[in-house]
Design a protein around this motif. Structure first.
Motif, mmCIF file in Angstrom:
data_model
loop_
_atom_site.group_PDB
_atom_site.id
_atom_site.type_symbol
_atom_site.label_atom_id
_atom_site.label_comp_id
_atom_site.label_asym_id
_atom_site.label_seq_id
_atom_site.Cartn_x
_atom_site.Cartn_y
_atom_site.Cartn_z
ATOM 1 N N ARG A 204 40.136 33.938 42.482
ATOM 2 C CA ARG A 204 41.485 34.342 42.086
ATOM 3 C C ARG A 204 41.818 33.851 40.673
ATOM 4 N NH1 ARG A 204 43.899 32.014 45.796
ATOM 5 N NH2 ARG A 204 44.911 30.299 44.688
ATOM 6 N N LYS A 205 41.303 32.682 40.311
ATOM 7 C CA LYS A 205 41.614 32.101 39.006
ATOM 8 C C LYS A 205 40.687 32.591 37.885
ATOM 9 C CE LYS A 205 43.695 27.846 40.796
ATOM 10 N NZ LYS A 205 43.678 26.360 40.791
ATOM 11 N N LEU A 206 39.451 33.016 38.244
ATOM 12 C CA LEU A 206 38.466 33.288 37.190
ATOM 13 C C LEU A 206 37.900 34.702 37.184
ATOM 14 C CD1 LEU A 206 36.464 29.920 37.315
ATOM 15 C CD2 LEU A 206 38.284 30.576 35.738
ATOM 16 N N GLU A 207 37.951 35.404 38.292
ATOM 17 C CA GLU A 207 37.393 36.746 38.344
ATOM 18 C C GLU A 207 38.410 37.775 37.844
ATOM 19 O OE1 GLU A 207 34.440 37.816 39.066
ATOM 20 O OE2 GLU A 207 33.448 36.383 40.402
ATOM 21 N N ALA A 208 37.922 38.786 37.119
ATOM 22 C CA ALA A 208 38.795 39.884 36.699
ATOM 23 C C ALA A 208 39.279 40.673 37.906
ATOM 24 C CB ALA A 208 38.046 40.794 35.723
ATOM 25 N N ASP A 209 38.393 40.827 38.900
ATOM 26 C CA ASP A 209 38.748 41.531 40.132
ATOM 27 C C ASP A 209 38.276 40.671 41.306
ATOM 28 O OD1 ASP A 209 39.216 43.175 42.256
ATOM 29 O OD2 ASP A 209 38.035 44.871 41.517
ATOM 30 N N PRO A 210 39.127 39.766 41.805
ATOM 31 C CA PRO A 210 38.693 38.834 42.851
ATOM 32 C C PRO A 210 38.146 39.504 44.101
ATOM 33 C CG PRO A 210 40.806 38.170 41.923
ATOM 34 C CD PRO A 210 40.520 39.543 41.380
ATOM 35 N N SER A 211 38.608 40.718 44.400
ATOM 36 C CA SER A 211 38.127 41.397 45.611
ATOM 37 C C SER A 211 36.730 41.978 45.423
ATOM 38 C CB SER A 211 39.105 42.498 46.021
ATOM 39 O OG SER A 211 39.214 43.481 45.001
ATOM 40 N N HIS A 212 36.295 42.087 44.171
ATOM 41 C CA HIS A 212 34.931 42.551 43.871
ATOM 42 C C HIS A 212 34.316 41.581 42.856
ATOM 43 C CE1 HIS A 212 36.994 46.221 45.300
ATOM 44 N NE2 HIS A 212 35.821 46.520 45.833
ATOM 45 N N PRO A 213 33.976 40.371 43.313
ATOM 46 C CA PRO A 213 33.554 39.322 42.386
ATOM 47 C C PRO A 213 32.252 39.652 41.655
ATOM 48 C CG PRO A 213 33.167 38.647 44.650
ATOM 49 C CD PRO A 213 33.963 39.902 44.713
ATOM 50 N N ARG A 214 32.266 39.346 40.376
ATOM 51 C CA ARG A 214 31.079 39.537 39.540
ATOM 52 C C ARG A 214 30.328 38.229 39.335
ATOM 53 N NH1 ARG A 214 31.152 41.445 33.136
ATOM 54 N NH2 ARG A 214 29.048 40.752 32.638
ATOM 55 N N HIS A 215 31.066 37.130 39.261
ATOM 56 C CA HIS A 215 30.467 35.850 38.901
ATOM 57 C C HIS A 215 30.188 34.954 40.097
ATOM 58 C CE1 HIS A 215 31.293 36.846 34.754
ATOM 59 N NE2 HIS A 215 32.554 37.058 35.049
#
Length: 228
Positions: A204-215
């Motif tokens: 929630r704090k670092l992903e551009a799209d928390p529901s589809h995490p990239r990192h």
């Protein structure tokens, strides 16, 4: 040139791997059993090991432990064992990634390339690298700070510790047990709900799209992986 040690007792798999790896300019050594694998690893110093767990003499997990006694060479497990417990056991022993048989050659080669890239540490303080840049945010391991969009991101101590463990193992699959014990302590190992809560907070704090995490990638039943 990158040297690969292939450890498998199935001749057809070894043959396919040797052909595909050599076609891509890798140097390849092959071992049909665990004892030969350990000997070749000591003699040839491979850059990455592709290891089957079901070997005729020594269980593959014991081979991993034997290698981890003296080397941090990336180990990519290639096995027909598919249960979560067996995967976690291999990861806890020191494997870096896990591919189940039957496998796609393209996927295996992609994971092997990633393992080789990760052999050059990106976040270890021991080699002086303390700044890790991801798409969208930067982790400063020395200052214990995270910057996103030009601003500091406020993390709790637990969130930071979880992030630090993942970043220092960038690209590597870190098991649930390892994360729990490193972040919460050695008496923890099964409280996977802790991980779900805190990983959701990091996303929630670092992903551009928390529901589809990239990192912050979940490997179901196994652990988590930080990808830049």
């Amino acid at each position: 040139m990158t040297r690969v040690l292939v450890v498998d007792d199935e001749p057809q798999i070894v043959r396919a791997l040797v052909i595909n790896l050599k076609a891509r300019k890798y140097e390849v050594d092959a071992a049909p059993d665990g004892a030969t694998a350990l000997r070749l690893a000591a003699e040839r110093h491979p850059d990455v090991v592709v290891l089957d767990l079901g070997l005729p003499d020594i269980d593959g997990v014991e081979v991993i432990k034997g290698l981890r006694g003296w080397t941090r060479v990336p180990i990519l497990v290639l096995s027909a064992r598919q249960t979560s417990d067996e995967k976690v056991e291999a990861l806890d022993a020191g494997a870096d990634d896990y591919v189940t048989k039957p496998f796609g050659m393209d996927e295996l080669l992609a994971r092997l390339r990633a393992a080789v890239r990760r052999a050059e540490p990106v976040g270890g303080a021991e080699d002086g690298v303390v700044l890790v840049e991801a798409a969208g945010f930067t982790v400063d391991l020395a200052a214990k700070k995270v910057h996103r969009d030009g601003r500091d991101v406020r993390l709790t101590p637990t969130e930071w510790h979880l992030l630090e463990v993942l970043v220092r193992n960038s690209g590597r699959l870190v098991s649930q047990k390892q994360l729990l014990q490193e972040v919460w302590g050695p008496s923890y190992g099964t409280e996977t709900n802790y991980l779900r809560v805190y990983m959701a907070q990091l996303r929630r704090k670092l992903e551009a799209d928390p529901s589809h995490p990239r990192h912050f990638v979940t490997e179901p039943g196994m652990g988590y992986r930080f990808e830049r």
